[in-house]
Design a protein around this motif. Sequence first.
Motif, PDB file in Angstrom:
ATOM      1  N   LEU A 129      18.607 -22.341 -16.066  1.00 19.18           N
ATOM      2  CA  LEU A 129      17.898 -22.173 -14.798  1.00 19.18           C
ATOM      3  C   LEU A 129      17.621 -20.714 -14.453  1.00 19.18           C
ATOM      4  O   LEU A 129      16.870 -20.442 -13.521  1.00 19.18           O
ATOM      5  CB  LEU A 129      18.704 -22.801 -13.652  1.00 19.18           C
ATOM      6  CG  LEU A 129      18.927 -24.309 -13.740  1.00 19.18           C
ATOM      7  CD1 LEU A 129      19.958 -24.745 -12.725  1.00 19.18           C
ATOM      8  CD2 LEU A 129      17.627 -25.055 -13.519  1.00 19.18           C
ATOM      9  N   VAL A 130      18.222 -19.783 -15.194  1.00 17.25           N
ATOM     10  CA  VAL A 130      18.127 -18.357 -14.882  1.00 17.25           C
ATOM     11  C   VAL A 130      17.763 -17.623 -16.158  1.00 17.25           C
ATOM     12  O   VAL A 130      18.240 -17.959 -17.244  1.00 17.25           O
ATOM     13  CB  VAL A 130      19.469 -17.843 -14.306  1.00 17.25           C
ATOM     14  CG1 VAL A 130      19.458 -16.338 -14.165  1.00 17.25           C
ATOM     15  CG2 VAL A 130      19.739 -18.466 -12.960  1.00 17.25           C
ATOM     16  N   THR A 131      16.915 -16.596 -16.064  1.00 14.44           N
ATOM     17  CA  THR A 131      16.519 -15.819 -17.231  1.00 14.44           C
ATOM     18  C   THR A 131      17.638 -14.873 -17.656  1.00 14.44           C
ATOM     19  O   THR A 131      18.616 -14.662 -16.929  1.00 14.44           O
ATOM     20  CB  THR A 131      15.252 -15.010 -16.936  1.00 14.44           C
ATOM     21  OG1 THR A 131      15.516 -14.122 -15.830  1.00 14.44           O
ATOM     22  CG2 THR A 131      14.101 -15.923 -16.580  1.00 14.44           C
ATOM     23  N   GLU A 132      17.459 -14.279 -18.840  1.00 14.31           N
ATOM     24  CA  GLU A 132      18.467 -13.367 -19.372  1.00 14.31           C
ATOM     25  C   GLU A 132      18.549 -12.071 -18.579  1.00 14.31           C
ATOM     26  O   GLU A 132      19.548 -11.358 -18.685  1.00 14.31           O
ATOM     27  CB  GLU A 132      18.158 -13.053 -20.838  1.00 14.31           C
ATOM     28  CG  GLU A 132      18.452 -14.185 -21.797  1.00 14.31           C
ATOM     29  CD  GLU A 132      17.432 -15.310 -21.744  1.00 14.31           C
ATOM     30  OE1 GLU A 132      17.697 -16.388 -22.296  1.00 14.31           O
ATOM     31  OE2 GLU A 132      16.348 -15.113 -21.139  1.00 14.31           O
ATOM     32  N   ARG A 133      17.541 -11.759 -17.808  1.00  9.36           N
ATOM     33  CA  ARG A 133      17.596 -10.568 -16.950  1.00  9.36           C
ATOM     34  C   ARG A 133      18.381 -10.841 -15.673  1.00  9.36           C
ATOM     35  O   ARG A 133      19.111  -9.988 -15.173  1.00  9.36           O
ATOM     36  CB  ARG A 133      16.185 -10.111 -16.596  1.00  9.36           C
ATOM     37  CG  ARG A 133      16.133  -8.966 -15.595  1.00  9.36           C
ATOM     38  CD  ARG A 133      14.731  -8.693 -15.104  1.00  9.36           C
ATOM     39  NE  ARG A 133      14.714  -7.668 -14.067  1.00  9.36           N
ATOM     40  CZ  ARG A 133      14.826  -7.923 -12.766  1.00  9.36           C
ATOM     41  NH1 ARG A 133      14.989  -9.171 -12.352  1.00  9.36           N
ATOM     42  NH2 ARG A 133      14.789  -6.940 -11.891  1.00  9.36           N
ATOM     43  N   CYS A 134      18.234 -12.046 -15.116  1.00  8.45           N
ATOM     44  CA  CYS A 134      18.855 -12.380 -13.834  1.00  8.45           C
ATOM     45  C   CYS A 134      20.312 -12.813 -13.991  1.00  8.45           C
ATOM     46  O   CYS A 134      21.092 -12.690 -13.044  1.00  8.45           O
ATOM     47  CB  CYS A 134      18.048 -13.481 -13.155  1.00  8.45           C
ATOM     48  SG  CYS A 134      18.576 -13.889 -11.485  1.00  8.45           S
ATOM     49  N   TYR A 135      20.673 -13.318 -15.162  1.00  3.56           N
ATOM     50  CA  TYR A 135      22.039 -13.854 -15.345  1.00  3.56           C
ATOM     51  C   TYR A 135      23.122 -12.796 -15.126  1.00  3.56           C
ATOM     52  O   TYR A 135      24.076 -13.044 -14.382  1.00  3.56           O
ATOM     53  CB  TYR A 135      22.158 -14.475 -16.735  1.00  3.56           C
ATOM     54  CG  TYR A 135      23.516 -15.052 -17.030  1.00  3.56           C
ATOM     55  CD1 TYR A 135      23.854 -16.327 -16.588  1.00  3.56           C
ATOM     56  CD2 TYR A 135      24.457 -14.325 -17.750  1.00  3.56           C
ATOM     57  CE1 TYR A 135      25.103 -16.860 -16.849  1.00  3.56           C
ATOM     58  CE2 TYR A 135      25.708 -14.851 -18.018  1.00  3.56           C
ATOM     59  CZ  TYR A 135      26.024 -16.122 -17.574  1.00  3.56           C
ATOM     60  OH  TYR A 135      27.264 -16.637 -17.828  1.00  3.56           O
ATOM     61  N   PRO A 136      23.050 -11.600 -15.742  1.00  2.00           N
ATOM     62  CA  PRO A 136      24.118 -10.616 -15.484  1.00  2.00           C
ATOM     63  C   PRO A 136      24.155 -10.136 -14.049  1.00  2.00           C
ATOM     64  O   PRO A 136      25.231  -9.778 -13.547  1.00  2.00           O
ATOM     65  CB  PRO A 136      23.785  -9.469 -16.457  1.00  2.00           C
ATOM     66  CG  PRO A 136      22.367  -9.652 -16.826  1.00  2.00           C
ATOM     67  CD  PRO A 136      22.093 -11.111 -16.758  1.00  2.00           C
ATOM     68  N   GLU A 137      23.025 -10.126 -13.362  1.00  2.00           N
ATOM     69  CA  GLU A 137      23.027  -9.702 -11.960  1.00  2.00           C
ATOM     70  C   GLU A 137      23.741 -10.713 -11.071  1.00  2.00           C
ATOM     71  O   GLU A 137      24.388 -10.340 -10.093  1.00  2.00           O
ATOM     72  CB  GLU A 137      21.590  -9.500 -11.481  1.00  2.00           C
ATOM     73  CG  GLU A 137      20.865  -8.339 -12.150  1.00  2.00           C
ATOM     74  CD  GLU A 137      19.461  -8.153 -11.620  1.00  2.00           C
ATOM     75  OE1 GLU A 137      19.066  -8.942 -10.730  1.00  2.00           O
ATOM     76  OE2 GLU A 137      18.763  -7.236 -12.088  1.00  2.00           O
ATOM     77  N   MET A 138      23.625 -11.991 -11.407  1.00  2.00           N
ATOM     78  CA  MET A 138      24.267 -13.027 -10.597  1.00  2.00           C
ATOM     79  C   MET A 138      25.763 -13.139 -10.877  1.00  2.00           C
ATOM     80  O   MET A 138      26.544 -13.458  -9.971  1.00  2.00           O
ATOM     81  CB  MET A 138      23.594 -14.383 -10.845  1.00  2.00           C
ATOM     82  CG  MET A 138      22.193 -14.481 -10.314  1.00  2.00           C
ATOM     83  SD  MET A 138      21.485 -16.116 -10.572  1.00  2.00           S
ATOM     84  CE  MET A 138      22.492 -17.118  -9.483  1.00  2.00           C
ATOM     85  N   THR A 139      26.169 -12.898 -12.104  1.00  2.00           N
ATOM     86  CA  THR A 139      27.574 -13.118 -12.487  1.00  2.00           C
ATOM     87  C   THR A 139      28.404 -11.843 -12.519  1.00  2.00           C
ATOM     88  O   THR A 139      29.609 -11.922 -12.795  1.00  2.00           O
ATOM     89  CB  THR A 139      27.627 -13.772 -13.881  1.00  2.00           C
ATOM     90  OG1 THR A 139      26.958 -12.918 -14.833  1.00  2.00           O
ATOM     91  CG2 THR A 139      26.957 -15.130 -13.867  1.00  2.00           C
ATOM     92  N   ARG A 140      27.812 -10.690 -12.245  1.00  2.00           N
ATOM     93  CA  ARG A 140      28.564  -9.432 -12.336  1.00  2.00           C
ATOM     94  C   ARG A 140      29.599  -9.346 -11.203  1.00  2.00           C
ATOM     95  O   ARG A 140      29.269  -9.495 -10.025  1.00  2.00           O
ATOM     96  CB  ARG A 140      27.620  -8.242 -12.269  1.00  2.00           C
ATOM     97  CG  ARG A 140      28.319  -6.895 -12.502  1.00  2.00           C
ATOM     98  CD  ARG A 140      27.359  -5.745 -12.410  1.00  2.00           C
ATOM     99  NE  ARG A 140      26.394  -5.754 -13.486  1.00  2.00           N
ATOM    100  CZ  ARG A 140      25.085  -5.914 -13.326  1.00  2.00           C
ATOM    101  NH1 ARG A 140      24.587  -6.087 -12.108  1.00  2.00           N
ATOM    102  NH2 ARG A 140      24.275  -5.924 -14.368  1.00  2.00           N
ATOM    103  N   GLY A 141      30.855  -9.118 -11.569  1.00  2.00           N
ATOM    104  CA  GLY A 141      31.908  -8.923 -10.586  1.00  2.00           C
ATOM    105  C   GLY A 141      32.474 -10.196  -9.996  1.00  2.00           C
ATOM    106  O   GLY A 141      33.198 -10.135  -8.995  1.00  2.00           O
TER     107      GLY A 141
END
Length: 315
Positions: free
Chosen positions: A168-180
């Motif tokens: 549901l999320v692109t490879e660019r958005c995934y680290p931004e959502m899961t960081r921290g």
Amino acid sequence: MAMPVRRTLLALHRATCSRLKNAEASLDVWHPVPLFLPVRTKKRYFIPPAVGVKGKRDVNMESKAKAAGIVFRQEYFERPINIACTAGIFDPYVPPEGDARLSTLSKEGLKQRTEQLRQSAASQLAIRKIKEYDSQFVTKEFAEKAQEIFIEAHNYLTQFNREKLHSLVTERCYPEMTRGNRYKTISWRFIESLEPPKVVHARCPDMVSKGNLYGQVTVRMHSKQTLAVFDRFGRLMLGSEEQPKDVLEYLVIERHLVNPYGRWRLHGKIVPSWAPAKDPIIKTVMIPGPKLEPGQEFEALNYSVPRPKPVQWNK
């Protein structure tokens, strides 16, 4: 006396030799003549390492190969390129200042309305190009579909379901959502939509080569949500589970149009410059305290938290 002994020994030797020849003849023993003669070859200066010695010592194999006259092929350390999604947002949408606050009947609201009409020309061309690759693309239905993608992605984020979140999320958005979020608990809930979602911006850029098209559609979503973030000790760091808030968001949904199996996925969010600052996160730490006995309360003890002694590192 010596001569008779010598004659007897010679007779015995001849008798044994004749017996051996007769035995070989009876058994048909044949001694083959060697076909290959040992010849000294060229001396090797480069000897490959033995098995099991690879990780025991660091040997510069390149210098050894050069000494032996062997040319090593040059290795190119190239950075891999992900063509499933783009690396950013092309020509991002500029939200009008005071959106969801100003009415269209006011003077400033009419100015913003005219600017949106000017920017919509490029969006219409991009929508036509998107419809060439996606025949089922309709702006009204797509806005509702984008809202469903947003809700599902955040639900799987709270459950830490990586497989579903990647779809549901692109490879660019995934680290931004899961960081921290490793040692945190997230509680998110979508309550209602204050305004129906709508498509406000569309672009169709190409990357790497001409004709490799990507569709980026910006959807305006005004809804009511609740968000609460807890740390690893179960203490509230941000938000509240009971108090909902009105949230105005501009979601960017992207798809690789050339790929027939491509899907529309959440690519990012556009945060306007006039948006209010976020609430600060309350960071909590564990302070070591005394060991309490059963039935004993901490408030009854006059315990002072030990402070570290000042240390002078440099003069």
